[in-house]
Scaffold this active site. Structure first.
Site, PDB file in Angstrom:
ATOM      1  N   GLY A 239       0.767  -1.244   0.000  1.00  0.00           N
ATOM      2  CA  GLY A 239       0.000   0.000   0.000  1.00  0.00           C
ATOM      3  C   GLY A 239       0.788   1.278   0.000  1.00  0.00           C
ATOM      4  O   GLY A 239       0.209   2.349  -0.174  1.00  0.00           O
ATOM      5  N   GLU A 275       3.657  -6.812   1.311  1.00  0.00           N
ATOM      6  CA  GLU A 275       3.030  -7.141   0.020  1.00  0.00           C
ATOM      7  C   GLU A 275       3.002  -5.920  -0.892  1.00  0.00           C
ATOM      8  O   GLU A 275       1.992  -5.654  -1.532  1.00  0.00           O
ATOM      9  CB  GLU A 275       1.587  -7.621   0.251  1.00  0.00           C
ATOM     10  CG  GLU A 275       1.457  -8.839   1.136  1.00  0.00           C
ATOM     11  CD  GLU A 275      -0.004  -9.136   1.527  1.00  0.00           C
ATOM     12  OE1 GLU A 275      -0.912  -8.390   1.111  1.00  0.00           O
ATOM     13  OE2 GLU A 275      -0.210 -10.109   2.265  1.00  0.00           O
ATOM     14  N   GLY A 277       3.471  -3.544  -4.029  1.00  0.00           N
ATOM     15  CA  GLY A 277       3.515  -3.723  -5.467  1.00  0.00           C
ATOM     16  C   GLY A 277       3.841  -2.410  -6.154  1.00  0.00           C
ATOM     17  O   GLY A 277       4.889  -2.239  -6.786  1.00  0.00           O
ATOM     18  N   ARG A 314      -6.498   3.701 -15.413  1.00  0.00           N
ATOM     19  CA  ARG A 314      -6.399   4.402 -14.127  1.00  0.00           C
ATOM     20  C   ARG A 314      -6.958   5.833 -14.149  1.00  0.00           C
ATOM     21  O   ARG A 314      -7.660   6.224 -13.222  1.00  0.00           O
ATOM     22  CB  ARG A 314      -4.949   4.420 -13.607  1.00  0.00           C
ATOM     23  CG  ARG A 314      -4.346   3.027 -13.397  1.00  0.00           C
ATOM     24  CD  ARG A 314      -3.087   3.041 -12.556  1.00  0.00           C
ATOM     25  NE  ARG A 314      -3.397   3.346 -11.185  1.00  0.00           N
ATOM     26  CZ  ARG A 314      -3.212   4.495 -10.608  1.00  0.00           C
ATOM     27  NH1 ARG A 314      -2.659   5.476 -11.284  1.00  0.00           N
ATOM     28  NH2 ARG A 314      -3.562   4.703  -9.367  1.00  0.00           N
ATOM     29  N   TYR A 318      -9.958   5.864 -11.483  1.00  0.00           N
ATOM     30  CA  TYR A 318      -9.625   6.388 -10.142  1.00  0.00           C
ATOM     31  C   TYR A 318      -9.339   7.893 -10.158  1.00  0.00           C
ATOM     32  O   TYR A 318      -8.727   8.395  -9.212  1.00  0.00           O
ATOM     33  CB  TYR A 318      -8.373   5.691  -9.593  1.00  0.00           C
ATOM     34  CG  TYR A 318      -8.350   4.202  -9.745  1.00  0.00           C
ATOM     35  CD1 TYR A 318      -9.197   3.385  -8.999  1.00  0.00           C
ATOM     36  CD2 TYR A 318      -7.459   3.591 -10.628  1.00  0.00           C
ATOM     37  CE1 TYR A 318      -9.157   2.013  -9.122  1.00  0.00           C
ATOM     38  CE2 TYR A 318      -7.410   2.216 -10.758  1.00  0.00           C
ATOM     39  CZ  TYR A 318      -8.273   1.432 -10.010  1.00  0.00           C
ATOM     40  OH  TYR A 318      -8.228   0.069 -10.137  1.00  0.00           O
ATOM     41  N   CYS A 346     -14.745   4.788 -27.969  1.00  0.00           N
ATOM     42  CA  CYS A 346     -15.984   5.556 -28.083  1.00  0.00           C
ATOM     43  C   CYS A 346     -16.674   5.717 -26.741  1.00  0.00           C
ATOM     44  O   CYS A 346     -17.758   5.170 -26.507  1.00  0.00           O
ATOM     45  CB  CYS A 346     -16.889   4.888 -29.100  1.00  0.00           C
ATOM     46  SG  CYS A 346     -16.100   4.839 -30.701  1.00  0.00           S
TER      47      CYS A 346
HETATM   48  N1  LLP Z   1      -1.916  -6.879  -0.829  1.00  0.00           N
HETATM   49  C1  LLP Z   1      -3.231  -6.961  -1.064  1.00  0.00           C
HETATM   50  C2  LLP Z   1      -4.019  -7.951  -0.327  1.00  0.00           C
HETATM   51  C3  LLP Z   1      -3.824  -6.112  -2.006  1.00  0.00           C
HETATM   52  O1  LLP Z   1      -5.128  -6.196  -2.224  1.00  0.00           O
HETATM   53  C4  LLP Z   1      -3.022  -5.166  -2.710  1.00  0.00           C
HETATM   54  C5  LLP Z   1      -3.613  -4.274  -3.705  1.00  0.00           C
HETATM   55  C6  LLP Z   1      -1.654  -5.139  -2.438  1.00  0.00           C
HETATM   56  C7  LLP Z   1      -1.134  -6.002  -1.478  1.00  0.00           C
HETATM   57  C8  LLP Z   1      -0.699  -4.220  -3.155  1.00  0.00           C
HETATM   58  O2  LLP Z   1      -0.943  -2.875  -2.921  1.00  0.00           O
HETATM   59  P1  LLP Z   1       0.139  -1.793  -3.429  1.00  0.00           P
HETATM   60  O3  LLP Z   1       1.419  -1.997  -2.641  1.00  0.00           O
HETATM   61  O4  LLP Z   1       0.378  -2.005  -4.869  1.00  0.00           O
HETATM   62  O5  LLP Z   1      -0.515  -0.488  -3.142  1.00  0.00           O
HETATM   63  N2  LLP Z   1      -5.787  -0.883  -9.394  1.00  0.00           N
HETATM   64  C9  LLP Z   1      -5.599   0.108  -8.356  1.00  0.00           C
HETATM   65  C10 LLP Z   1      -4.937  -0.451  -7.124  1.00  0.00           C
HETATM   66  C11 LLP Z   1      -5.649  -1.675  -6.569  1.00  0.00           C
HETATM   67  C12 LLP Z   1      -4.982  -2.247  -5.363  1.00  0.00           C
HETATM   68  C13 LLP Z   1      -5.535  -3.584  -5.037  1.00  0.00           C
HETATM   69  N3  LLP Z   1      -4.856  -4.277  -3.996  1.00  0.00           N
HETATM   70  C14 LLP Z   1      -4.818   1.284  -8.918  1.00  0.00           C
HETATM   71  O6  LLP Z   1      -4.527   1.285 -10.113  1.00  0.00           O
HETATM   72  O7  LLP Z   1      -4.530   2.254  -8.207  1.00  0.00           O
END
Ligand code: LLP
Length: 424
Positions: A239, A275, A277, A314, A318, A346
């Site tokens: 996150g 976790e 990403g 995105r 969002y 479109c």
């Molecule tokens: N762990 C779990 C259980 C998650 O659901 C997520 C993201 C992460 C880790 C990784 O979160 P990060 O470190 O990447 O913030 N599509 C959206 C973001 C969706 C996030 C979903 N879960 C966007 O483009 O902003």
């Protein structure tokens, strides 16, 4: 430092001229920088160098096998949310012992696959899921290591669609219920309680919500240990946000984050699992697109480019901001004007930027959409029968296509016209 910078007035990805890639693969395409992925992964690990920890890359962010392989070779684990992602992680050489499995809707087949791969931990999100997992593991004669994903009821102060840690969201077990669910888990056959887990949201740019959630998680962990659960790890989810707008301040980075986490969880002596990403991948990627037309409307000017909402959703989903830069550096005194950068799809929601101040652009110019390495290609679709765009990776001065652009015929051929329909 961004891997995308101007050299002699031309935007490069590391040492590669983006025009050279364009000539070979055409536009639009995603481009990822290996060095940036490596550098971000290492920076995070260094922040936690003193304590046992594992960064499980949230591969929903970017699951191209070349990206996964880059991280796997550095020792990363993977946070997966489907059987498909387990298979991708394994194909990239990640052993089961470095895989955690999140998600509210794990199917029985996915659970069986994960058990066969002997994954490190299931992050269980509900009691029915716990029961199903117990049944499958027992039937297979194996044990599932689990954490209960707790919902600490903390507002991550991020976009509503990517906030996951309040009771309004479908995720996790309410923290107040957790001790009871843990007691139940410990009594179930085929289940071994090994950890505690949470994930409160994505693109979090303040440490306060993380701090509040950690306080609650630490209290719970202590309570569970006192109740006799033999915890070995604590998973604080991902996150951590990144900077999308050039004129925004940098959000807290790995060092500040580590201080907060260790202040609250360090004394527990448990292995820390993360976790993240976006933190690793977002600013390691760019989407390159070509201007098709510049259309002056009555109220606005539209820069129509060949990338669209199906390639990068995105902005419209969002209200996300992605910096847009011309591949050929504008003159220092170029006048900026406000335009909408839109795609060919479109829908009025098909835009990459609205009311954006940009230097002059004309048909044939190339643009780069920055911070597109996370939740870009993975969220793409083929709406309007637009094939998925290619992905390339650069590494210093070399580059390679890591996913080719499929022909349109692949989309058409995937459909089946029943013989009875053709014959009628
Ligand atoms: N762990 C779990 C259980 C998650 O659901 C997520 C993201 C992460 C880790 C990784 O979160 P990060 O470190 O990447 O913030 N599509 C959206 C973001 C969706 C996030 C979903 N879960 C966007 O483009 O902003």
């Amino acid at each position: 430092m961004s891997p995308f910078s101007y050299r002699d007035g031309v935007l490069h990805a590391e040492g590669v001229d983006l025009r050279a890639i364009t000539r070979e693969v055409g536009t639009p395409f995603y481009c990822y920088a290996r060095a940036a992925l490596t550098e971000r992964y290492k920076a995070f690990n260094e922040a936690f160098a003193g304590v046992p920890h594992l960064l499980c890359f949230a591969m929903k962010t970017n699951s191209n096998q070349a990206v996964l392989t880059t991280l796997a070779r550095l020792g990363a684990g993977m946070d997966v949310v489907s059987g498909g992602e387990i298979m991708r992680a394994r194909a990239a050489g990640v052993p089961g012992e470095r895989i955690v499995f999140s998600g509210v809707g794990k199917t029985r087949a996915e659970m069986a696959l994960a058990l066969r791969e002997n994954i490190l931990c299931f992050n269980v999100e509900s009691e029915p899921e716990l029961e199903a997992l117990s049944g499958i593991a027992s039937a297979m004669g194996v044990t599932a290591r689990i954490s209960v994903r707790v919902n600490p009821d903390v507002d991550a102060l991020t976009h509503a669609k990517i906030s996951t840690g309040t009771y309004a969201n479908k995720f996790g077990v309410p923290i107040s219920e957790a001790p009871r669910v843990y007691a139940r888990a410990a009594a179930l056959p085929g289940i071994e309680v090994t950890g505690v887990d949470m994930h409160i949201g994505s693109q979090i740019v303040e440490l306060a919500p993380i701090e509040a959630a950690c306080t609650r998680l630490a209290d719970l962990a202590r309570q569970l240990i006192a109740a006799g659960h033999r915890l070995t790890h604590i998973d604080v989810g991902g996150g951590l946000g990144v900077r999308y707008r050039a004129d925004d301040a940098d959000p807290p980075g790995p060092q500040a984050y580590a201080e907060t986490i260790l202040r609250h969880l360090g004394a527990l002596g448990l292995k820390l699992i993360f976790e993240h990403g976006r933190l690793i991948a977002a600013n390691a990627g760019i989407l390159v697109s070509e201007v098709l037309y510049v259309k002056k409307g009555a109220a606005k000017t539209f820069v129509i480019v060949d990338a669209a909402m199906n390639d990068l959703v995105r902005p419209t989903l969002y209200e996300a901001w992605h910096e847009i830069v011309p591949v050929i550096a504008p003159a220092p005194d170029a006048l900026h004007s406000h335009v909408d950068v839109v795609g060919p799809v479109c829908e009025s929601g098909d835009y990459l930027a609205q009311n954006r101040a940009l230097p002059p652009l004309k048909a044939g110019d190339l643009i780069g959409v920055l911070s597109a390495g996370a939740y870009g290609a993975v969220q793409a679709g083929t709406y309007n029968t637009r094939p998925l765009v290619p992905e390339v990776m650069v590494d210093g001065t070399r580059w390679a296509t890591i996913r080719a652009r499929p022909p349109v015929t692949a989309l058409i051929d995937a459909d089946n016209v029943p013989s009875w329909l053709a014959q009628d």
